[in-house]
Every structure is written in structure tokens, then in C-alpha cells.
Design a protein around this motif. Structure first.
Motif, PDB file in Angstrom:
ATOM      1  N   ILE A   1      -4.052  11.592  -4.039  1.00  9.01           N
ATOM      2  CA  ILE A   1      -4.077  11.570  -2.575  1.00  9.01           C
ATOM      3  C   ILE A   1      -3.839  10.140  -2.126  1.00  9.01           C
ATOM      4  O   ILE A   1      -4.490   9.216  -2.620  1.00  9.01           O
ATOM      5  CB  ILE A   1      -5.436  12.047  -2.030  1.00  9.01           C
ATOM      6  N   SER A   2      -2.904   9.942  -1.205  1.00  6.42           N
ATOM      7  CA  SER A   2      -2.723   8.609  -0.638  1.00  6.42           C
ATOM      8  C   SER A   2      -3.073   8.652   0.841  1.00  6.42           C
ATOM      9  O   SER A   2      -2.812   9.629   1.532  1.00  6.42           O
ATOM     10  CB  SER A   2      -1.303   8.086  -0.852  1.00  6.42           C
ATOM     11  N   VAL A   3      -3.688   7.573   1.294  1.00  7.36           N
ATOM     12  CA  VAL A   3      -4.097   7.432   2.685  1.00  7.36           C
ATOM     13  C   VAL A   3      -3.370   6.238   3.267  1.00  7.36           C
ATOM     14  O   VAL A   3      -3.510   5.114   2.775  1.00  7.36           O
ATOM     15  CB  VAL A   3      -5.618   7.222   2.813  1.00  7.36           C
TER      16      VAL A   3
ATOM     17  N   GLY B   1      -1.787  -1.342   4.239  1.00  5.74           N
ATOM     18  CA  GLY B   1      -0.916  -0.193   4.041  1.00  5.74           C
ATOM     19  C   GLY B   1      -1.516   1.063   3.479  1.00  5.74           C
ATOM     20  O   GLY B   1      -2.191   1.785   4.173  1.00  5.74           O
ATOM     21  N   ILE B   2      -1.297   1.309   2.188  1.00  6.46           N
ATOM     22  CA  ILE B   2      -1.561   2.602   1.584  1.00  6.46           C
ATOM     23  C   ILE B   2      -2.609   2.465   0.482  1.00  6.46           C
ATOM     24  O   ILE B   2      -2.567   1.543  -0.324  1.00  6.46           O
ATOM     25  CB  ILE B   2      -0.260   3.184   0.990  1.00  6.46           C
TER      26      ILE B   2
ATOM     27  N   VAL C   1      -0.754  14.744  -2.241  1.00  3.75           N
ATOM     28  CA  VAL C   1      -0.715  14.842  -0.778  1.00  3.75           C
ATOM     29  C   VAL C   1      -0.777  13.436  -0.191  1.00  3.75           C
ATOM     30  O   VAL C   1      -1.558  12.600  -0.628  1.00  3.75           O
ATOM     31  CB  VAL C   1      -1.851  15.742  -0.227  1.00  3.75           C
ATOM     32  N   ASN C   2       0.102  13.193   0.770  1.00  2.49           N
ATOM     33  CA  ASN C   2       0.097  11.945   1.540  1.00  2.49           C
ATOM     34  C   ASN C   2      -0.514  12.253   2.903  1.00  2.49           C
ATOM     35  O   ASN C   2      -0.042  13.160   3.601  1.00  2.49           O
ATOM     36  CB  ASN C   2       1.512  11.406   1.732  1.00  2.49           C
ATOM     37  N   ILE C   3      -1.540  11.493   3.274  1.00  2.00           N
ATOM     38  CA  ILE C   3      -2.167  11.682   4.582  1.00  2.00           C
ATOM     39  C   ILE C   3      -2.165  10.360   5.328  1.00  2.00           C
ATOM     40  O   ILE C   3      -1.946   9.296   4.750  1.00  2.00           O
ATOM     41  CB  ILE C   3      -3.608  12.240   4.468  1.00  2.00           C
ATOM     42  N   LYS C   4      -2.433  10.446   6.612  1.00  2.00           N
ATOM     43  CA  LYS C   4      -2.476   9.250   7.448  1.00  2.00           C
ATOM     44  C   LYS C   4      -3.730   9.282   8.298  1.00  2.00           C
ATOM     45  O   LYS C   4      -4.101  10.318   8.840  1.00  2.00           O
ATOM     46  CB  LYS C   4      -1.246   9.192   8.353  1.00  2.00           C
ATOM     47  N   LEU C   5      -4.367   8.143   8.405  1.00  2.00           N
ATOM     48  CA  LEU C   5      -5.428   7.944   9.382  1.00  2.00           C
ATOM     49  C   LEU C   5      -4.722   7.419  10.618  1.00  2.00           C
ATOM     50  O   LEU C   5      -4.316   6.262  10.683  1.00  2.00           O
ATOM     51  CB  LEU C   5      -6.464   6.938   8.868  1.00  2.00           C
TER      52      LEU C   5
END
Length: 133
Positions: A32-34, A73-74, A117-121
Motif C-alpha cells: 500500500i502506498s500513501v 511525497g509517497i 493499492v495506491n491511495i492519497k491523503l
């Protein structure tokens, strides 16, 4: 048997940890990346996973030298994959490096993500799915 499986998964999540990198989960091929949006002053993140509605595990990232995450960044969390199980995540975030006065984002369902899964705050401090496989 299910309890042993869950115990094994909790231990493996605790050992795997996370790393901050510029690579997304897609680029890493797993986990998982945020991505941190335009959010000033966040210095603490805690990714929490729920499996079949129950707390499964969490991993935290703390800012180095009291700098905010905005320009970092990530963050990639090397989490295991789950098959045929409901999985949800949420983030706990704080302006303080020790996590005090923290806030919790919305919980999002990532059950369909079988590999990564790539997610964004986002700017409203809510989680949104960018892409998954």
C-alpha cells in the motif's frame, strides 16, 4: 486454524514494516502506498488495517527532524496480500511527531486490491483510492 492464520499475518505485518520512498505500491508491485497531498504540518502517520471488520495491524511513520511530510511525497507500506477477505484501511495523522492530538481519516474498503493499492491523503484529509490491482 483461522486464528493461527491471523496471528501469523499480524506477526508478519509487524516484522515487515514500511519504508518511505518515492516508489508507489504499483511500482513496487505490492503493498500500500500513501501519497500525501497538500497538507502542511503532518509529522506522524499510522496506517491501520482491518480484516473482516476486526483490527488486524498498524504501522507508523514519524517525520525526521520535526519536518512535515508535505514535501516527502509517497510512503510505501509492504503489507501482505489478502484473498477472499474484506480489507479496510484508515490513517491516523498528527502534527506532532509522537502522535498526540491525532485525527482519523475515513475508512476505505480495499478488498478488490489483490496485489497493491495506491491511495492519497487528499487536501480535505480524507483517503481516496488512486488505483489498484
Amino acid at each position: 486454524m483461522k486464528k493461527l492464520f491471523i496471528l501469523f499475518m499480524v506477526i508478519s505485518f509487524a516484522l515487515v514494516g514500511c519504508s518511505d520512498s518515492e516508489k508507489t505500491a504499483k511500482q513496487n508491485g505490492s503493498g500500500i502506498s500513501v501519497e500525501i497531498g497538500d497538507n502542511d504540518n503532518i509529522r506522524y502517520l499510522n496506517l491501520t488495517l482491518y480484516v473482516d471488520g476486526l483490527f488486524w495491524g498498524s504501522e507508523e511513520v514519524i517525520s525526521e527532524e520535526n519536518e512535515s511530510f508535505q514535501n516527502q511525497g509517497i510512503f510505501w507500506f509492504n503489507t501482505p496480500t489478502f484473498q477472499n477477505i474484506d480489507v479496510e484501511i484508515e490513517l491516523i495523522y498528527s502534527e506532532n511527531m509522537d502522535g498526540t492530538n491525532s485525527q482519523i481519516t475515513n475508512k476505505i474498503d480495499i478488498t478488490q486490491a489483490k496485489k497493491w493499492v495506491n491511495i492519497k491523503l487528499n487536501d480535505e484529509l480524507q483517503l481516496e483510492i488512486l488505483e489498484f490491482k
